[in-house]
Design an enzyme around this catalytic site. Sequence first.
Site, PDB file in Angstrom:
ATOM      1  N   GLY A  73     -54.468  49.200 -56.743  1.00  0.00           N
ATOM      2  CA  GLY A  73     -53.457  49.752 -57.638  1.00  0.00           C
ATOM      3  C   GLY A  73     -52.131  49.013 -57.561  1.00  0.00           C
ATOM      4  O   GLY A  73     -51.483  48.774 -58.585  1.00  0.00           O
ATOM      5  N   THR A  74     -51.728  48.642 -56.373  1.00  0.00           N
ATOM      6  CA  THR A  74     -50.430  47.985 -56.209  1.00  0.00           C
ATOM      7  C   THR A  74     -50.412  46.655 -56.958  1.00  0.00           C
ATOM      8  O   THR A  74     -49.472  46.356 -57.708  1.00  0.00           O
ATOM      9  CB  THR A  74     -50.141  47.757 -54.713  1.00  0.00           C
ATOM     10  OG1 THR A  74     -50.109  49.041 -54.074  1.00  0.00           O
ATOM     11  CG2 THR A  74     -48.818  47.058 -54.498  1.00  0.00           C
ATOM     12  N   ASN A 155     -48.669  61.113 -58.189  1.00  0.00           N
ATOM     13  CA  ASN A 155     -49.434  61.102 -56.931  1.00  0.00           C
ATOM     14  C   ASN A 155     -48.962  62.142 -55.923  1.00  0.00           C
ATOM     15  O   ASN A 155     -49.702  62.483 -55.013  1.00  0.00           O
ATOM     16  CB  ASN A 155     -49.408  59.708 -56.296  1.00  0.00           C
ATOM     17  CG  ASN A 155     -48.022  59.149 -56.167  1.00  0.00           C
ATOM     18  OD1 ASN A 155     -47.277  59.067 -57.139  1.00  0.00           O
ATOM     19  ND2 ASN A 155     -47.648  58.780 -54.966  1.00  0.00           N
ATOM     20  N   GLN A 183     -54.121  57.914 -59.906  1.00  0.00           N
ATOM     21  CA  GLN A 183     -54.445  59.272 -59.444  1.00  0.00           C
ATOM     22  C   GLN A 183     -55.288  60.043 -60.449  1.00  0.00           C
ATOM     23  O   GLN A 183     -55.870  61.065 -60.113  1.00  0.00           O
ATOM     24  CB  GLN A 183     -53.173  60.059 -59.128  1.00  0.00           C
ATOM     25  CG  GLN A 183     -52.425  59.554 -57.915  1.00  0.00           C
ATOM     26  CD  GLN A 183     -53.183  59.790 -56.602  1.00  0.00           C
ATOM     27  OE1 GLN A 183     -54.057  60.657 -56.501  1.00  0.00           O
ATOM     28  NE2 GLN A 183     -52.852  59.011 -55.582  1.00  0.00           N
ATOM     29  N   SER A 203     -57.421  52.085 -59.006  1.00  0.00           N
ATOM     30  CA  SER A 203     -57.658  51.687 -57.618  1.00  0.00           C
ATOM     31  C   SER A 203     -58.918  52.394 -57.119  1.00  0.00           C
ATOM     32  O   SER A 203     -59.009  53.626 -57.171  1.00  0.00           O
ATOM     33  CB  SER A 203     -56.452  52.106 -56.771  1.00  0.00           C
ATOM     34  OG  SER A 203     -56.723  51.863 -55.418  1.00  0.00           O
ATOM     35  N   ALA A 204     -59.871  51.615 -56.617  1.00  0.00           N
ATOM     36  CA  ALA A 204     -61.200  52.160 -56.306  1.00  0.00           C
ATOM     37  C   ALA A 204     -61.189  53.202 -55.181  1.00  0.00           C
ATOM     38  O   ALA A 204     -61.984  54.139 -55.193  1.00  0.00           O
ATOM     39  CB  ALA A 204     -62.134  51.009 -55.939  1.00  0.00           C
ATOM     40  N   HIS A 205     -60.288  53.037 -54.215  1.00  0.00           N
ATOM     41  CA  HIS A 205     -60.380  53.920 -53.040  1.00  0.00           C
ATOM     42  C   HIS A 205     -59.936  55.358 -53.302  1.00  0.00           C
ATOM     43  O   HIS A 205     -60.034  56.209 -52.424  1.00  0.00           O
ATOM     44  CB  HIS A 205     -59.662  53.313 -51.830  1.00  0.00           C
ATOM     45  CG  HIS A 205     -58.160  53.342 -51.867  1.00  0.00           C
ATOM     46  ND1 HIS A 205     -57.426  54.232 -51.117  1.00  0.00           N
ATOM     47  CD2 HIS A 205     -57.272  52.580 -52.508  1.00  0.00           C
ATOM     48  CE1 HIS A 205     -56.135  53.995 -51.316  1.00  0.00           C
ATOM     49  NE2 HIS A 205     -56.016  53.002 -52.164  1.00  0.00           N
ATOM     50  N   THR A 241     -61.277  34.305 -54.917  1.00  0.00           N
ATOM     51  CA  THR A 241     -62.696  34.663 -54.911  1.00  0.00           C
ATOM     52  C   THR A 241     -62.839  36.173 -55.039  1.00  0.00           C
ATOM     53  O   THR A 241     -62.177  36.933 -54.338  1.00  0.00           O
ATOM     54  CB  THR A 241     -63.357  34.164 -53.607  1.00  0.00           C
ATOM     55  OG1 THR A 241     -63.136  32.753 -53.537  1.00  0.00           O
ATOM     56  CG2 THR A 241     -64.843  34.459 -53.579  1.00  0.00           C
ATOM     57  N   CYS A 329     -47.868  55.896 -48.548  1.00  0.00           N
ATOM     58  CA  CYS A 329     -47.201  54.598 -48.398  1.00  0.00           C
ATOM     59  C   CYS A 329     -45.807  54.756 -47.821  1.00  0.00           C
ATOM     60  O   CYS A 329     -45.209  53.803 -47.349  1.00  0.00           O
ATOM     61  CB  CYS A 329     -47.101  53.902 -49.738  1.00  0.00           C
ATOM     62  SG  CYS A 329     -48.602  54.047 -50.685  1.00  0.00           S
TER      63      CYS A 329
HETATM   64  N1  PLP Z   1     -50.205  54.099 -57.908  1.00  0.00           N
HETATM   65  C1  PLP Z   1     -50.397  55.362 -57.531  1.00  0.00           C
HETATM   66  C2  PLP Z   1     -50.052  56.489 -58.439  1.00  0.00           C
HETATM   67  C3  PLP Z   1     -50.927  55.627 -56.258  1.00  0.00           C
HETATM   68  O1  PLP Z   1     -51.104  56.902 -55.869  1.00  0.00           O
HETATM   69  C4  PLP Z   1     -51.249  54.539 -55.408  1.00  0.00           C
HETATM   70  C5  PLP Z   1     -51.749  54.777 -54.039  1.00  0.00           C
HETATM   71  O2  PLP Z   1     -51.473  55.774 -53.419  1.00  0.00           O
HETATM   72  C6  PLP Z   1     -51.041  53.232 -55.872  1.00  0.00           C
HETATM   73  C7  PLP Z   1     -50.516  53.055 -57.127  1.00  0.00           C
HETATM   74  C8  PLP Z   1     -51.362  52.060 -55.030  1.00  0.00           C
HETATM   75  O3  PLP Z   1     -52.735  51.802 -55.005  1.00  0.00           O
HETATM   76  P1  PLP Z   1     -53.378  50.916 -53.833  1.00  0.00           P
HETATM   77  O4  PLP Z   1     -53.391  51.757 -52.611  1.00  0.00           O
HETATM   78  O5  PLP Z   1     -54.754  50.598 -54.330  1.00  0.00           O
HETATM   79  O6  PLP Z   1     -52.555  49.684 -53.712  1.00  0.00           O
END
Ligand code: PLP
Length: 392
Positions: A73-74, A155, A183, A203-205, A241, A329
């Site tokens: 996601g970042t 989030n 989210q 974001s997959a996780h 890659t 984070c």
């Molecule tokens: N954007 C939102 C709304 C999120 O909640 C998060 C992670 O908590 C991210 C971006 C960042 O994603 P990633 O952890 O895959 O970098």
Amino acid sequence: MNRTEIYLDHAATTPVDPRVLEAMLPYFTEQFGNPSSIYAAGRQARAAIDQARARIARILHCQPREIVFTSGGTESDNLAIKGVAWWHRLNGRGNHIITTAFEHHAVLHSVQYLEKFGFEATYVRPGPDGIVRVEDIEAAIRPDTILISVMYANNEIGTIQPIAEIGKLAHRYGILFHTDAVQAAGTLPLDVERLHVDLLSLSAHKFYAPKGVGLLYVRQGTKLLWQQNGGSQESNRRAGTENVPGIVGMATALELAYAEREERNAHLLALRDRLIDGILQRIPDARLNGDREQRLPNNVNVSFEGVDGETILLNLDMHGIAASSGSACTTGSTEPSHVLLAIGLTPEQARSSIRLTLGKDNTEQEIDRTLDVLEETVTRLRRLTSAQARAR
Ligand code: PLP
């Protein structure tokens, strides 16, 4: 160290679904080839990526080539915002970005970074209910606005934003629209046509696939200056890659999430409402942060007047319950949550808040146990605080 027995922090991350892991495993061992290699092992890996792209495109209702795989996601947020901004700078086409005051830091800090280079930004505040008003976005539009970025669901407080309406507005003014759907994925529809988005981050996780893989949907024709330079992967858009097992896992997890969405959402909603009602009925001076209806089916964010949120979390952890005070984070930072401040809480109220986010495998028994521990903890901490105040 004690163990986490009840996991209520699914907004931070989720465990990998065993079915997802199973789909990924061959790509670590027998089918380990580099997708850019021309021999059979490479071609197998390439085919797995192509299939994953097509499978994901069906869920997003887009063309496979509109998907760019990233590290999460970042990276997707950084790419969307900086990519659009730098392309416009290079082509002398406008300088102003609109976002909201309660975005994830991946968006907020990207926009703040661009401000150091002379870009201008407007940070629209959500209402006290945690929902951004379309009129407020419209009022922020300027002739030089190039991009609007508004998250699909927040989030920390789980509030759902009027993305389709904002998308329509953006397009009426000829402005690009990005949404951070990190989210929302898994619980809300991801049809990019209905959402009227040009760019969408995932974001997959967050949906039972591994960490370190994600994607950016980029509508065909959207102008971006690609940010990752090197090899010609992802059709020269994102060098490096590819994370083949991660990409396969993400496609599998997304398919499972949307195939099972109705049952999962019904389950989450019942647990969420049990938790919210239990807290509000059993613990005095507790308040739910964010709109009760327009919120993700798995999010509970509550403030307990006069009690420090971090202390509650430590107590929950001692009972094997994992929850958080907001974004994972920013854990460890002493600053109150920018999200809670943005919806009008005082710093003290913000510090007295915790976030409990549910997952598909949580049970009613876990919710009831959490309610017992939470009630006992808040009552004890409040008693302690008033005893200390009397002793002073
Ligand atoms: N954007 C939102 C709304 C999120 O909640 C998060 C992670 O908590 C991210 C971006 C960042 O994603 P990633 O952890 O895959 O970098």
